[in-house]
Scaffold this motif. Structure first.
Motif: not given
Length: 501
Positions: A338-339, A332, A411-412, A352, A342-343, A408, A404-405, A334
């Motif tokens: 992230r912008h 996995s 998800r991972e 996402n 990552g997403t 992410v 947002m972080q 990260v």
């Protein structure tokens, strides 16, 4: 004597109130911290002071004189200097060429190099910020490049100096040298504003603290009369205890083995013959000054970058496998940005979260996505990871950096891989989200996952890591654990010297 006075500073961006009647005063000889979570309004306030933004309402006085800046040139002329987090320099030019840019000494079209060199020397000697005027900027260490930025502001007669996250890219030794220089400048009557999120540094070097929350001042504190807990309460409105992971020494076979890994760019080895392991139930941190190969190393491990050598995950050599194939084996990831990486900011939170698992039976059937299953999974993770969002259908790009972080990372972790690789886990994230993310990573380690963390925040690495690897010029020069995991030792290795040197 009050050197800078800002009263009733207000600024709106549409319906968003970024600054709502902010007052800030800084005395001559004072180091003043400006703190707050992301979105609190700190950057807006400093951009107004530096002439980058026009306020809706304001009163700004410097040395008692009313100011109305139409641009940064007006602010500079009034004695305001700013050292940006991202340096504004010409790497291929010399120190003196950078220093006198747009303010060149000489007559007519002719620049006096000798006079420019003298400016560098005289300013450096006066303020304890010596630099060789003939050095090429590209060849300078990060701490020296920052020193140049300060000298540029001083050469324009700055009385008020704004330092925006100045220690973000420094070693502990470079940070301490910066603090010495800041105290020296304050002793000469300057007013310094330190914009930072690092509370121990604020306590170490400042005199006064202004804390912002939701566009307003939520705390005005005197440093010697306050403490970390009170500052955090002013920032987030509640107590946030520090996270420190209990250190472990796992004995299981490695989940990740990297052997003789190298990455070359333009004939130069940016990652040079790197070998290390990460075991189940272990957090391994990677430290190093920016530009020493950390991003390229992670890209090679995850399959984003071509490399030589071996990468073994869960006993399988994945060196020739694609990103998707490595993910299927058990990784996995990260990413740092992230912008960008990552997403997909315009896509919803639910979409996402589904990325990477969209071909599995849980969320697809015969090539068609199960939208209700995707949304249900997203709702579960939003609740589990305490993501602040109106619904799973809002664009992820509308969330704050911390939320947002969290998405992410959720998800991972949900991907269930035995190996988690994470870059800059809490960069640009507020104090409350930092606490949550750190506790989440420690909990996953305690479940037996192997975690590899890259962070430019040494305090974060020391809090999370069981071992710390230090990179310098593409190599891993040190593997530290136990009592050797301290700022001084790590800092020396980050600068390329043996810990005992």
């Amino acid at each position: 004597m009050t050197l800078l006075q800002m009263k009733g500073i207000s600024k709106r961006f549409g319906s968003l109130v970024a600054n709502d009647g902010i007052d800030l005063s800084v005395k001559s000889g004072e180091i003043h911290a400006l703190m707050g979570e992301n979105g609190a309004g700190k950057s807006t306030l400093m951009n107004i002071l530096y002439g980058l933004l026009k306020p809706d309402a304001s009163e700004i006085r410097i040395d008692g004189k009313a100011m109305d800046f139409a641009s940064p040139l007006g602010a500079i002329a009034a004695g305001v200097g700013m050292v940006h987090q991202t340096f504004r320099q010409f790497p291929d030019l010399t120190v003196w060429e950078n220093l006198v840019f747009q303010n060149e000494p000489g007559q007519g079209p002719f620049v006096s190099a000798a006079a420019a060199r003298d400016v560098v020397r005289q300013l450096g000697e006066k303020h304890g910020l010596e630099i060789n005027p003939d050095s090429r900027v590209r060849d300078l260490a990060v701490g020296i490049r920052q020193r140049l930025e300060i000298l540029k502001a001083l050469s324009r007669q700055a009385k008020v100096l704004i330092l925006d996250e100045p220690t973000a890219v420094l070693t502990p030794q470079e940070r301490d040298s910066l603090f010495v220089a800041m105290r020296h400048l304050a002793s000469q009557g300057m007013a310094l504003i330190l914009v930072t999120h690092k509370i121990p540094e604020v306590i170490a070097v400042t005199d006064e603290i202004t804390v912002m929350r939701d566009g307003r001042v939520s705390g005005a504190l005197t440093t010697r009369q306050t403490n970390e807990a009170e500052i955090i309460r002013a920032m987030v409105g509640r107590n946030v205890p520090p996270t420190v992971a209990a250190k472990v020494t796992p004995t299981a076979q490695p989940m990740l083995s990297v052997r003789n890994l190298s990455v070359r760019k333009g004939g130069v080895a940016v990652v040079n013959d790197v070998t290390f392991d990460v075991r189940p139930g272990e957090i391994v941190g990677i430290a190093g000054v920016s530009g020493n190969g950390q991003p390229q190393l992670i890209s090679a491990v995850t399959g984003l970058e071509a490399s030589t050598g071996e990468v073994v995950i869960a006993g399988r050599n994945v060196s020739g496998l694609s990103i998707a194939e490595r993910r299927a084996v058990g990784i996995s990831y990260v990413p740092e940005d992230r912008h960008l990486t990552g997403t997909a900011p315009a896509a919803s939170i639910a979409e996402n979260i589904a990325f990477g698992t969209h071909r599995t039976a849980a969320v697809s059937s015969y090539g068609f996505l199960k939208k209700q299953a995707i949304r249900a999974q997203a709702r579960k993770l939003i609740e589990q990871f305490k993501v602040k969002a109106a619904s799973e259908d809002v664009p992820i790009g509308s969330l704050s950096g911390g939320n947002m972080q969290k998405v992410v990372i959720a998800r991972e972790i949900e991907h269930g891989s035995p190996l988690i690789v994470i870059e800059e886990p809490t960069r640009g994230v507020d104090v409350g989200a930092i606490e949550f993310i750190h506790k989440t990573l420690i909990a996953e380690r305690d479940k037996g996952r192997a975690i590899l963390v890259v962070s430019s925040d040494l305090t974060e690495l020391l809090a999370l890591s069981d071992r710390i690897l230090v990179m310098f010029e593409g190599r891993i020069d040190a593997s530290l654990s136990g009592k050797d995991m301290n700022e001084d030792t790590i800092g020396r290795w980050m600068m390329g010297g043996a810990a005992g040197a």
